[in-house]
Design an enzyme around this catalytic site. Structure first.
Site: not given
Ligand code: IVH
Length: 686
Positions: A51, A53-55, A100-101, A131, A133, A135, A192, A244, A308, A332, A426, A429, A442, A448
């Protein structure tokens, strides 16, 4: 031949700086490098650089672009945020309706689906691609000549909202397709947008810390983040995307859904990594079962699988109904909500002393797991949901497995027990119970046993000191036998103390002692997290370690200094200051150090100049209230100063505590600056 963007990089990077044309070359190279690393990280899941080096690459590109604003292009990786806020989101007509499905849950229905496919195609065997689904919320992305030109939400399926600038902020989404395998001139894909569970929880913590209302679930968080008028806000939200479906490809599309996904991946788009090609419906069912088992370990929420028909010509033959394709179905998972009865409400004591009401339930299976307890979070929550012993309730299991009561289900004619109240003492104790808003705790602290056990388990946990073999059961034994009364006692354990314990033989004793020894070198963030300071989890511990570098710098920072750090608000800073003000806590840390625990620290260096106390010498006389001598010495040293024992005319400061000795007189005589403890604290915190 298409220009090969990623795989034909110039062998040697052009040097940084120089003339505008050499700057342009370097900028080009940096952009290609960054895109290549984005692809390796997000699509291949096989990063080649750290990370850090990327930065560095990213920073260099940003700096060069600031120096040469005329060379900035909209598809530069630095331009993911930059668009001014909008008054409203524009409208976009989708290339093709976003359907939709149909969804099913039962095994019988998936078998019926397979039968229907075979009947309609008059074929005996059908290959499926299966694959997750996801959310989240679905989007359409349009690439022209390899460049992302438009992205929109589903909307009503025909017309969606233009969220192009917001989508550009998602790091896993390429602004530019990889040109290696000749991407089409025109490509519309569907995917998604969602949020990983850890990121969702962290975001909610930040939001509530600011006093704003938390998102109810990752889907709402993703939708709220993507449908922003100000893309700068979207950029701060940890969104991810998975593609997808290709909805339109100007060239000849691949022959199967599987190949289509692979083509998308070749072009640099993130596709579902958890996917399988199944030759029979039985294989589909097996994959479904496997995935359901995995569900709680996945870093994101899925609510089932999408099955599918793989071959494109068969998909075409099957066609569409009015709102869904005939060739695909959402299979599902069983719902994770069930009805049961609250048999009792007990109060558990956590490692920070927080009292949590817990409902004991008549055992019930929720999404394949038997649930007999559910957290009620806190007293306010119990009151709001009005949960009492004997009530009928709906239990749900969220993506992160902790079961919770969703709601009470009133039963006509039932006679209910009294409302629940929190105890005054509590339950473990017997210490008095304190209160902070909705939270009861507590006051017994490490006295305790419940808190002590919790604190040790937490200290030994994977994310903290990672002491293998020191789980709940062993910790309970060690505490119950009086062998461990604080964290430091762990490092005092001996073979003779462990051997008589149940379950401890020669080998397990050696293993545990070795594991404890091995934990003695620990990074600052893990150690901090292990202390179990309220509000200081893994994320905050990392931030603190990065910002301050040493434990002492954190221990002695005041609230204002702490709050100067991004993400550290008043609650966290108050919690840190009160933890480190507590003598017993500081004592345990000192003991840990003298028992050989070494915290890997990195004194923060100040790039603007030498350390603030460089060249200064300090002498201490008298007792200090807020520091041990060792602590005070370390603090001075981490800021570049030195501590000596006698006063001379070269001494910079003499710090005077209570009952000072002759060194004070010496200082006055030599005209050396004298500091009170408060003045010393101010100097250190400056
Ligand atoms: S394919 C024409 N695949 O589920 C077929 N959809 O109930 C289009 N979804 O709105 C959908 N993961 O947002 C497909 N792997 C996946 C999916 C997926 C999630 C969503 C999609 C759609 C909803 C359908």
């Amino acid at each position: 031949m298409p220009h090969d963007l990623f795989d034909n990089l110039p062998a040697d990077p052009p040097p940084s700086g120089g003339t505008s044309s050499s700057a342009m070359k370097r900028i080009d190279w940096l952009r290609q490098e960054i895109r290549r690393h984005d692809y390796l990280y997000y699509v291949k899941d096989r990063p080649e650089i750290s990370d850090g080096e990327y930065d560095r690459l990213f920073r260099e590109l940003s700096e060069l672009e600031s120096a040469h604003p005329d060379l900035v292009t909209v598809d530069s990786p630095t331009q993911r945020v930059g668009a001014p806020p909008l008054d409203e989101l524009g409208k976009v007509r989708h290339e093709r309706p976003m359907l939709s499905l149909d969804s099913i849950v039962d095994l019988a229905d998936v078998l019926a689906f397979d039968q229907r496919m075979k009947r309609e195609l008059e074929i005996q065997q059908i290959e499926y691609t299966v694959e997750p689904k996801f959310d989240g919320l679905s989007v359409e992305l349009v690439y022209e000549q390899g460049r992302l030109v438009r992205g929109s939400t589903r909307g009503d399926g025909t017309i969606g909202e233009d969220v192009t600038v917001n989508l550009r902020t998602i790091r896993s989404l390429p602004l530019h397709l990889r040109l290696v395998s000749s991407p089409p001139a025109h490509l519309a894909v569907r995917g998604e947008v969602y949020m990983k569970l850890d990121d969702f929880h962290a975001l909610n913590r930040t939001i509530t810390e600011r006093g704003d209302e938390a998102f109810a679930n990752p889907r709402n968080a993703a939708a709220g983040s993507l449908r922003q008028l100000d893309s700068h806000i979207t950029a701060t939200r940890p969104l991810v995307i998975t593609c997808y479906e290709a909805m339109a490809i100007s060239d000849e599309p691949p022959d199967s859904h599987w190949d289509e996904l692979e083509a998308l991946a070749d072009w640099g788009l993130p596709i579902p990594s958890h996917r399988r090609r199944c030759q029979t419906i039985e294989e589909v069912i097996a994959f479904h079962r496997e995935t359901e088992q995995l569900r709680d370990d996945l870093p994101y929420e899925i609510d089932g699988l999408v099955v599918k028909v793989n071959r494109r010509d068969w998909q075409e033959q099957l066609g569409f109904k009015s709102r869904s394709p005939r060739w695909a179905i959402a299979f599902k998972f069983a719902p994770r909500k069930e009805i049961t009865v609250v048999q009792d409400i007990v109060v558990s004591v956590g490692r920070t002393g927080t009292l949590t009401p817990v409902a004991l339930l008549r055992p019930v299976e929720v999404g394949g797991v038997t649930i007999s307890r559910a957290t009620l979070h806190n007293a306010d929550e119990v009151a709001r949901k009005d949960i009492r012993v004997g009530d009928t309730v709906k239990v749900e299991r969220a993506g992160d497995v902790i079961p919770a009561i969703a709601e009470r289900i009133p039963v006509p004619g039932e006679s209910r027990s009294d409302p629940f109240t929190m105890p005054d003492h509590c339950p473990v104790c017997g210490s008095a119970v304190g209160r902070e808003g909705a939270y009861y705790y507590c006051t017994g602290q490490a006295g305790c046993v419940a808190q002590l056990k919790g604190a040790i388990e937490h200290f030994a946990s994977k994310q903290a000191l990672n002491i293998e073999g020191l789980g709940k059961k062993t910790v309970a034994q060690l505490v119950d036998q009086g062998l461990v009364n604080n964290l430091a006692d762990l490092y005092r354990l001996t073979r003779n103390q462990l051997l008589p314990l149940e379950g401890f033989a020669e080998k397990s004793t050696t293993l545990l002692l070795d594991a404890i020894q091995q934990s003695k070198n620990v990074s600052l963030d893990r150690f901090l997290m292990g202390l179990g300071i309220r509000q200081v989890g893994q994320h905050i511990a990392k931030i603190l370690a990065k910002e301050f570098g040493t434990l002492d710098a954190i221990m002695y920072a005041d609230e204002a200094r702490l709050q100067a750090v991004k993400e550290i608000g008043p609650e966290i800073s108050a919690s840190l200051v009160s933890y480190f003000r507590e003598d017993s806590n500081r004592r345990v840390i000192d003991q840990l150090r003298s028992l050989g625990l070494v915290i890997e620290e990195r004194p923060v260096s100040y790039s603007t100049g030498p350390l603030p106390l460089a060249g200064k010498t300090f002498v201490f006389t008298g007792g200090l209230d807020g520091y041990s001598r060792d602590d005070a010495k370390r603090l001075v040293e981490t800021q570049g100063g030195a501590v000596t024992s006698s006063v001379s005319k070269h001494t910079s400061y003499v710090v005077v505590g209570h009952d000072p000795g002759s060194k004070l007189d010496q200082a006055k005589k030599l005209g050396v600056t004298v500091l009170s403890e408060q003045e010393f604290t101010d100097l250190i915190n400056r």
